[in-house]
Each structure stands twice: as C-alpha cells, then as structure tokens.
Design a protein around this motif. Structure first.
Motif, mmCIF file in Angstrom:
data_model
loop_
_atom_site.group_PDB
_atom_site.id
_atom_site.type_symbol
_atom_site.label_atom_id
_atom_site.label_comp_id
_atom_site.label_asym_id
_atom_site.label_seq_id
_atom_site.Cartn_x
_atom_site.Cartn_y
_atom_site.Cartn_z
ATOM 1 N N GLN A 269 -5.584 -6.064 -14.058
ATOM 2 C CA GLN A 269 -6.541 -6.347 -15.115
ATOM 3 C C GLN A 269 -6.029 -7.541 -15.926
ATOM 4 N N GLU B 166 -8.326 -10.248 -7.675
ATOM 5 C CA GLU B 166 -8.024 -9.526 -8.910
ATOM 6 C C GLU B 166 -9.112 -9.829 -9.950
ATOM 7 N N ARG C 286 0.818 -1.203 0.000
ATOM 8 C CA ARG C 286 0.000 0.000 0.000
ATOM 9 C C ARG C 286 0.860 1.264 0.000
ATOM 10 N N CYS D 132 -11.249 -14.285 -8.349
ATOM 11 C CA CYS D 132 -10.746 -13.545 -9.507
ATOM 12 C C CYS D 132 -11.772 -13.455 -10.644
ATOM 13 N N GLN E 37 -5.219 -8.277 -4.243
ATOM 14 C CA GLN E 37 -5.966 -7.029 -4.312
ATOM 15 C C GLN E 37 -5.089 -5.868 -4.765
ATOM 16 N N CYS E 38 -4.496 -6.042 -5.926
ATOM 17 C CA CYS E 38 -3.607 -5.025 -6.506
ATOM 18 C C CYS E 38 -4.218 -4.341 -7.728
ATOM 19 N N ARG E 39 -5.518 -4.574 -7.957
ATOM 20 C CA ARG E 39 -6.232 -3.944 -9.067
ATOM 21 C C ARG E 39 -5.658 -4.326 -10.431
ATOM 22 N N TYR F 99 -2.115 -5.189 -1.835
ATOM 23 C CA TYR F 99 -2.757 -3.872 -1.773
ATOM 24 C C TYR F 99 -1.963 -2.807 -2.520
ATOM 25 N N LYS G 180 -1.257 -0.680 -6.033
ATOM 26 C CA LYS G 180 -2.084 -0.245 -7.161
ATOM 27 C C LYS G 180 -1.287 -0.442 -8.448
ATOM 28 N N THR H 91 -2.608 -1.380 -11.668
ATOM 29 C CA THR H 91 -3.339 -1.373 -12.930
ATOM 30 C C THR H 91 -2.472 -0.774 -14.036
#
Length: 373
Positions: free
Chosen positions: A170, A192, A114, A221, A166-168, A140, A142, A144
């Motif tokens: 795609q 994810e 994070r 997921c 939960q790292c966003r 955690y 980010k 994307t």
C-alpha cells in the motif's frame, strides 16, 4: 595456495617463520585447509575466517560435506548465509533459513516470495535483523502493512536495490521503504496499488531529497501525476533510467533531471503538452518511449503562427537522442518529419511512429525489463 585474504590473516598471528609452521601445499583441498587453519584465526577485516572461505568458494555446498566443515563455517551454532531465499525449494514447507539459525549481520541479500515466512511480521523482523543487506527482492509475497512495522524502529536500510512485484503493498508501505533506503540505487515496483504515494512521502519529514537513485521502474501501480512529481523531487536528481507504465499522469510536471538517459512513460494518459514539459527537463535523453499516449488529436503543426499555447506544445531539442518510440500515440507518417526536425536527435536516430490505435484499447503492452529475474 591459500586465498590472499586468508594468507594475510595467517600473517597477523605474529608467528616467526619456522619449519614447524604449516605451509600451503600444491593441491591442498578445502577440507584440508579447514583442518589446517584454526576457526578463531584473526583476519585483517575482523570477519571470521570461515566467512572469508565462503566468499572465496562462492557456494554454501562446502558446509554440507561433513560436520567439521559445518561447524567451522558457523559461529555460535548459526550459519553464515549471504542470501536468504524464501523461494528456494518452491514449496509451502521450505526449505528456507529461519532467522534463529543464521548470522544476520552478514546477510547481503534477501528474497521473499509466495512461500516462506508465515506473516508480514516475520518478514519485517528478518529485514530489520539483516541490517547490512544491500538487496531486497520480493515477488508474490504478502507484505501489506510492512511500513507500519518498520516505522516504530526507525531503521536506516542499506539497500542499494529493491524489487517488489505483486506483494500487495500500500502507499504507506512504499513511502516508508523509499524514506528509509537512503543508499538506494535501483527500485522496481510492479503490480502494487500505490496511488497516494506522494501524499504519504510528504507526511514523512525524514523522507528527504537524496541523490544516488539511478534506476526507477513503476509498472501498473496506478500512480497519479502528484505521486510521481513528489517522488522525483526527492529522488530524481541522479536518475539515469525512469520507466513508468499504466498510470494516470495527465498534468505531470517534473523537476530538472540532467542525468536522465532513458525515459519511458508508456500508456500514462499524457497530453502532448505534458510530454513537452517533461522532455524539457531531460536535456540529456538518449532513449525515449511515449507509447500509448494519445497525441494524435493534439498535434498542431510547428509551422503555425506562434502563440503561448503553441510554444508550450513544441517538442524540445534533444541532441543526444538515439531512439524515440511514439507507437500507438495516434500519429501517422505525416508526423514523422515534424518530430524528427523538432527533436533534432542524433543523425541516425531511430524514430518509431505507428498508425492510430483504437480508442477502446486502454492498456498497451510493450517490452519492458520487469519480467527479468
């Protein structure tokens, strides 16, 4: 005495035995050793001698004892760091090692979280610079767009283990990571949004079938059957453990996985025919979890007259099976003997079957390893 690798390094200097040559002394501490050995001492591996000392000590603490130690355990003003951990300190201001202050070629593990790097671009730069890292753990963060930042540079990543919680991410990001990590042995994705991963993998000609992956976990997921089928066609031949939870896998068909020992397809919307087809491709299974898949309305007796549809619904024989979990599948005690006789597992096989679960309950929560640090 000196560690073996350092003693070998000293011998490489070619000095003849001499009374003037420093000899190891019982009780010599590490700071005295640093003062005794020159910083540019040659080593058999070619690595700096300070790096070997850090490996021997197993801690960066020695570098903080004095300025001389810090200088001796650095090169060109950059520190030797084995694990870059952005979550160390657990605060928005760090501390964490900036890329400009470490010897990136000797980093073995990366942890992104994070707090730490300000952007996905900085994270990508770190990953690409630490080209010899064998482990990546992201929780955690980010991330994307990570895939697009890796793709133009066409790197071959040496990771043996990667974890994303939960790292966003795609689908294009995950596809790029799988395609580039050729030496991958363990992969763990949780939380994810990866629906469409199969299509993204097929769009990458460099995403080739490879062996080596032994453990794969995909939790919450949102995958569909085509995503999993494509991924297993590319990386499933050597799998020993496969766990998928909370995905939509109705109609799933998989390739042959002769090395698979542990299989969990939990709350995946499978029919009995889907499960039978999957198990038929995993003859060496020892542990099985199919919790949360509604088989209760699809459980004809295997004693009925044979037909093509009935044969497709027969549970395959799994002689190595030690544990089978069918809880929350809409099965009852009347199905237990049929399952045990059909699977024909080990004589002491543990078989778990529970009463029918309410249809309104969409997601079933069972124990898994995704919360382990």
């Amino acid at each position: 005495s000196l560690p073996g690798s350092l003693a070998s390094a000293s011998a490489m200097q070619g000095d003849a035995p001499s009374a003037k040559r420093p000899r190891p002394v019982a009780g010599l501490d590490l700071l005295e050793m640093i003062a005794t050995l020159p910083k540019d001492l040659a080593t058999a591996s070619g690595d700096p001698v300070g790096l070997l000392v850090l490996r021997f000590v197993g801690s960066q603490d020695i570098a903080a004892t004095c300025r001389a130690a810090l200088d001796w355990l650095s090169t060109g003003g950059r520190r030797f760091v084995f694990c870059v951990d952005d979550d160390r300190g657990r605060g928005p201001k760090g501390p964490f090692a900036s890329l400009e202050r470490l010897v990136s070629s000797h980093v073995e593990g990366i942890r992104l979280g994070r707090y730490g790097r300000d952007s996905v671009q900085e994270c990508a730069d770190l990953i690409l610079a630490c080209c010899n890292a064998t482990a990546l753990r992201c929780v955690y963060a980010k991330l994307t767009g990570m895939g697009a930042l890796l793709e133009p540079r066409a790197p071959v990543l040496r990771w043996r283990a990667m974890r994303f919680h939960q790292c966003r991410l795609q689908p294009p990001d995950a596809a790029e990571l799988f395609a580039r990590a050729e030496a991958l042995e363990s992969a763990d994705f949780c939380g994810e949004a990866l629906a469409g991963l199969g299509e993204e993998l097929r769009a990458r000609p460099y995403a080739r079938a490879r062996e080596g992956l032994r453990s794969l976990e995909l939790t919450d997921c949102g995958l569909v059957s085509g995503d999993v089928a494509t991924l297993l066609q590319l990386r499933g031949a050597s799998l020993e453990t496969l766990r998928i939870q909370a995905s939509r896998l109705r109609g799933l068909r998989v390739p042959r996985m002769p090395k698979l020992r542990r299989l969990a397809l939990v709350d995946c919307g499978l029919t009995r025919a889907d499960a039978v087809q999957v198990l038929a491709q995993c003859p060496g299974l020892e542990e099985l979890e199919l919790c949360g898949n509604a088989f209760g309305d699809d459980c004809g007796s295997d004693d009925e007259e044979d037909s093509s549809s009935e044969l497709e619904r027969r549970w395959p024989h799994l002689p190595a099976l030690k544990r089978a979990d069918f809880r929350a599948c809409g099965l009852g005690a009347e199905h237990e003997d049929n399952l045990r006789n059909s699977l024909m597992g080990q004589p002491d096989m543990q078989l778990l079957v529970s009463v029918e679960t309410s249809p309104a309950l969409r997601h079933i929560v069972f124990d898994d390893s995704s919360d382990e640090e």
